[in-house]
Design a protein around this motif. Structure first.
Motif, PDB file in Angstrom:
ATOM      1  N   ILE A 193      -5.715  -6.379 -10.107  1.00 57.04           N
ATOM      2  CA  ILE A 193      -4.283  -6.680 -10.097  1.00 57.04           C
ATOM      3  C   ILE A 193      -3.633  -6.165  -8.819  1.00 57.04           C
ATOM      4  O   ILE A 193      -2.834  -6.860  -8.188  1.00 57.04           O
ATOM      5  CB  ILE A 193      -3.599  -6.054 -11.329  1.00 57.04           C
ATOM      6  N   GLY A 194      -3.978  -4.937  -8.427  1.00 57.96           N
ATOM      7  CA  GLY A 194      -3.405  -4.370  -7.219  1.00 57.96           C
ATOM      8  C   GLY A 194      -3.750  -5.182  -5.984  1.00 57.96           C
ATOM      9  O   GLY A 194      -2.902  -5.427  -5.120  1.00 57.96           O
ATOM     10  N   ILE A 195      -4.990  -5.646  -5.911  1.00 55.74           N
ATOM     11  CA  ILE A 195      -5.415  -6.440  -4.755  1.00 55.74           C
ATOM     12  C   ILE A 195      -4.702  -7.787  -4.738  1.00 55.74           C
ATOM     13  O   ILE A 195      -4.238  -8.256  -3.694  1.00 55.74           O
ATOM     14  CB  ILE A 195      -6.939  -6.627  -4.776  1.00 55.74           C
ATOM     15  N   GLN A 196      -4.586  -8.417  -5.901  1.00 56.56           N
ATOM     16  CA  GLN A 196      -3.926  -9.723  -5.965  1.00 56.56           C
ATOM     17  C   GLN A 196      -2.449  -9.643  -5.602  1.00 56.56           C
ATOM     18  O   GLN A 196      -1.910 -10.545  -4.951  1.00 56.56           O
ATOM     19  CB  GLN A 196      -4.073 -10.306  -7.375  1.00 56.56           C
ATOM     20  N   LEU A 197      -1.788  -8.560  -6.019  1.00 58.87           N
ATOM     21  CA  LEU A 197      -0.348  -8.452  -5.795  1.00 58.87           C
ATOM     22  C   LEU A 197       0.019  -7.934  -4.410  1.00 58.87           C
ATOM     23  O   LEU A 197       1.068  -8.307  -3.862  1.00 58.87           O
ATOM     24  CB  LEU A 197       0.269  -7.531  -6.863  1.00 58.87           C
ATOM     25  N   PHE A 198      -0.829  -7.096  -3.830  1.00 64.18           N
ATOM     26  CA  PHE A 198      -0.406  -6.401  -2.610  1.00 64.18           C
ATOM     27  C   PHE A 198      -1.334  -6.567  -1.412  1.00 64.18           C
ATOM     28  O   PHE A 198      -0.999  -6.090  -0.337  1.00 64.18           O
ATOM     29  CB  PHE A 198      -0.237  -4.899  -2.901  1.00 64.18           C
ATOM     30  N   TRP A 199      -2.478  -7.241  -1.584  1.00 58.24           N
ATOM     31  CA  TRP A 199      -3.390  -7.332  -0.455  1.00 58.24           C
ATOM     32  C   TRP A 199      -2.807  -8.164   0.680  1.00 58.24           C
ATOM     33  O   TRP A 199      -3.143  -7.959   1.851  1.00 58.24           O
ATOM     34  CB  TRP A 199      -4.731  -7.915  -0.890  1.00 58.24           C
ATOM     35  N   TRP A 200      -1.899  -9.082   0.366  1.00 55.58           N
ATOM     36  CA  TRP A 200      -1.271  -9.892   1.411  1.00 55.58           C
ATOM     37  C   TRP A 200      -0.530  -9.014   2.418  1.00 55.58           C
ATOM     38  O   TRP A 200      -0.538  -9.289   3.618  1.00 55.58           O
ATOM     39  CB  TRP A 200      -0.310 -10.911   0.786  1.00 55.58           C
ATOM     40  N   TRP A 201       0.115  -7.949   1.903  1.00 53.33           N
ATOM     41  CA  TRP A 201       0.831  -7.054   2.808  1.00 53.33           C
ATOM     42  C   TRP A 201      -0.140  -6.249   3.664  1.00 53.33           C
ATOM     43  O   TRP A 201       0.105  -6.030   4.856  1.00 53.33           O
ATOM     44  CB  TRP A 201       1.743  -6.124   2.013  1.00 53.33           C
ATOM     45  N   ILE A 202      -1.252  -5.830   3.069  1.00 56.22           N
ATOM     46  CA  ILE A 202      -2.272  -5.110   3.825  1.00 56.22           C
ATOM     47  C   ILE A 202      -2.800  -5.988   4.951  1.00 56.22           C
ATOM     48  O   ILE A 202      -2.947  -5.548   6.096  1.00 56.22           O
ATOM     49  CB  ILE A 202      -3.418  -4.667   2.894  1.00 56.22           C
ATOM     50  N   SER A 203      -3.074  -7.242   4.634  1.00 56.85           N
ATOM     51  CA  SER A 203      -3.606  -8.171   5.641  1.00 56.85           C
ATOM     52  C   SER A 203      -2.608  -8.395   6.771  1.00 56.85           C
ATOM     53  O   SER A 203      -2.980  -8.410   7.947  1.00 56.85           O
ATOM     54  CB  SER A 203      -3.958  -9.509   4.976  1.00 56.85           C
ATOM     55  N   ILE A 204      -1.345  -8.569   6.417  1.00 57.87           N
ATOM     56  CA  ILE A 204      -0.319  -8.798   7.441  1.00 57.87           C
ATOM     57  C   ILE A 204      -0.221  -7.607   8.393  1.00 57.87           C
ATOM     58  O   ILE A 204      -0.168  -7.758   9.613  1.00 57.87           O
ATOM     59  CB  ILE A 204       1.044  -9.076   6.779  1.00 57.87           C
ATOM     60  N   CYS A 205      -0.199  -6.403   7.835  1.00 58.68           N
ATOM     61  CA  CYS A 205      -0.050  -5.202   8.665  1.00 58.68           C
ATOM     62  C   CYS A 205      -1.226  -5.010   9.607  1.00 58.68           C
ATOM     63  O   CYS A 205      -1.056  -4.562  10.747  1.00 58.68           O
ATOM     64  CB  CYS A 205       0.111  -3.966   7.776  1.00 58.68           C
ATOM     65  N   ARG A 206      -2.428  -5.373   9.150  1.00 58.03           N
ATOM     66  CA  ARG A 206      -3.614  -5.105   9.963  1.00 58.03           C
ATOM     67  C   ARG A 206      -3.932  -6.248  10.922  1.00 58.03           C
ATOM     68  O   ARG A 206      -4.437  -6.005  12.017  1.00 58.03           O
ATOM     69  CB  ARG A 206      -4.816  -4.833   9.048  1.00 58.03           C
ATOM     70  N   VAL A 207      -3.658  -7.476  10.517  1.00 58.87           N
ATOM     71  CA  VAL A 207      -3.962  -8.624  11.369  1.00 58.87           C
ATOM     72  C   VAL A 207      -2.825  -8.890  12.353  1.00 58.87           C
ATOM     73  O   VAL A 207      -3.051  -9.110  13.545  1.00 58.87           O
ATOM     74  CB  VAL A 207      -4.240  -9.878  10.520  1.00 58.87           C
ATOM     75  N   HIS A 208      -1.602  -8.869  11.865  1.00 58.63           N
ATOM     76  CA  HIS A 208      -0.437  -9.109  12.704  1.00 58.63           C
ATOM     77  C   HIS A 208       0.261  -7.762  12.945  1.00 58.63           C
ATOM     78  O   HIS A 208       1.223  -7.409  12.253  1.00 58.63           O
ATOM     79  CB  HIS A 208       0.507 -10.108  12.046  1.00 58.63           C
TER      80      HIS A 208
END
Length: 417
Positions: free
Chosen positions: A78-93
């Motif tokens: 659940i945590g990955i589905q709800l918040f992984w998008w923010w992790i990806s944005i911070c690290r990629v962009h």
């Protein structure tokens, strides 16, 4: 290290700082939206008539500052589905992370300058003594207010000083003293810190007036009981202050005395609360406060217990080739026997290492041994050491010196943040 290398190292360190804090504070900002929704619901439904309860419910925002490193975000579906998008944005962009941190700096400067401007304004005012308290007199038509965390200064408009008798002025000052005693100035400071660190959540600014209104209601209630005045007397003073400032004001908008930032359109609601005052039992309120503080401390402890520590020490040893391809990653007893590390050297037992390479079908005779380092959260860390191993150099055990990367100032600073 040349200045160019040092500058490049600084930029790399700043990039890591931006990504790390934007990632954890961004999640806290998202969670704070949900918490504010819960607080508003409780204020309107369950605690509508509970003055102290409405004030205490805002404490739910305190643990929000610490939820950014919860294991829940990385180790549950659940945590990955709800918040992984923010992790990806911070690290990629990374520019998103930099904008988040820039927002903290800009908003922090803005809030700091507001506070400093107010402090300078108060320092220029004429001081006088009312009773046993030093106060500052303002010629502006403003509400009495208090500024200063360590040295609280009470400001009173001159028009009140000229038109109120001694007992009325004492009641005005008592209200401001109670703000100080109840720690409201510290709470307002904490609210500003929340607004700065979690600035994308604009609700913290929108509902700041509700938070201050609840603090004012508590202060009203305590002031009435401490002063031993009736609700009618206190309400009369409130209305008298309102009328006096209205007459003296040079602009269409004005504030009522003892209201802090409560606007005129809310005065009717506040008067109803004053009129409905009922004496409270101090022991009962103290017990409720103690329970709330225990709950708050327990919540913070629980959040910290379920979160990653300040840093996680990496103990694994890995082998990789010139291209960076991992040949072996693990922490088996055989590998630990083959490779030992102390503060200065890496020692390789040739016989044991040969057995490990043969067991894992590794044919390379030249490779790197990586070890050490730390992680703040999964995927974000620093440090790490490596030595180059050439089996062709000698048929004996190898002793390879290395320089521990964690002695670097920037790495150590990032580690303990």
């Amino acid at each position: 290290m040349t200045w160019q290398m040092y500058w490049q190292r600084c930029l790399q360190w700043l990039d890591a700082i931006c990504v790390y804090f934007a990632e954890i504070l961004g999640r806290s900002a998202m969670i704070s939206i949900l918490v504010i929704a819960v607080i508003l619901l409780c204020r309107k439904v369950f605690l509508r008539k509970k003055v102290f309860g409405r004030g205490m419910i805002w404490c739910l925002l305190v643990p929000v500052l610490f939820v950014g490193k919860l294991r829940f975000f990385y180790e549950t579906g659940i945590g990955i589905q709800l918040f992984w998008w923010w992790i990806s944005i911070c690290r990629v962009h990374m520019w998103v992370s930099k904008i988040y941190m820039l927002g903290i700096v800009v908003f922090g400067i803005y809030v700091f300058m507001q506070r400093r401007r107010l402090k300078r304004f108060v320092c220029k005012l004429e001081p006088t003594v009312i009773g046993d308290r030093k106060v500052y007199i303002s010629d502006l038509s403003v509400s009495p207010f208090t500024v200063g965390i360590f040295r609280a200064r009470i400001v009173v408009p001159r028009t009140m000083l000229e038109n109120f008798d001694e007992k009325e002025l004492e009641l005005v000052l008592l209200h401001e003293k109670i703000h100080v005693r109840l720690g409201h100035l510290w709470l307002y400071l904490f609210w500003d810190v929340l607004r700065i660190l979690l600035w994308p959540n604009f609700l913290l600014t929108v509902f700041m007036k509700d938070f201050r209104s609840d603090m004012e209601d508590i202060c009203d209630r305590v002031t009435i009981q401490r002063s031993q005045k009736t609700a009618y007397e206190y309400g009369s003073l409130l209305l008298k202050s309102l009328q006096l400032l209205k007459e003296q004001s040079q602009t269409p908008t004005f504030s009522a005395t003892l209201t802090g930032e409560t606007e005129y359109r809310n005065i009717k609601s506040r008067m109803k609360k004053v009129v409905g005052f009922q004496p409270y039992k101090r022991v009962r309120i103290l017990c409720i406060c103690a329970i709330a503080l225990l709950f708050l401390a327990g919540s913070i402890w629980g959040v910290k217990h379920l979160s990653y520590p300040r840093y996680m020490k990496y103990e694994d040893i890995m082998l990789y080739d010139d291209t960076g391809r991992v040949l072996l990653l693990g922490d088996s007893p055989e590998l630990r026997k083959a490779i030992t590390v102390d503060d200065k050297n890496v020692r390789i037992d040739r016989a044991a290492m040969t057995a490990v390479l043969k067991k894992n079908h590794i044919t390379q005779t030249q490779f790197y041994v990586g070890f050490g380092g730390f992680g703040k959260v999964p995927g974000i860390g620093g440090g790490g050491n490596a030595v180059y191993v050439d089996y062709l150099e000698s048929d004996k055990d190898l002793v390879i010196p290395y320089l521990d990367s964690e002695t670097d100032f920037f790495t150590r600073l990032f580690k303990y943040l």
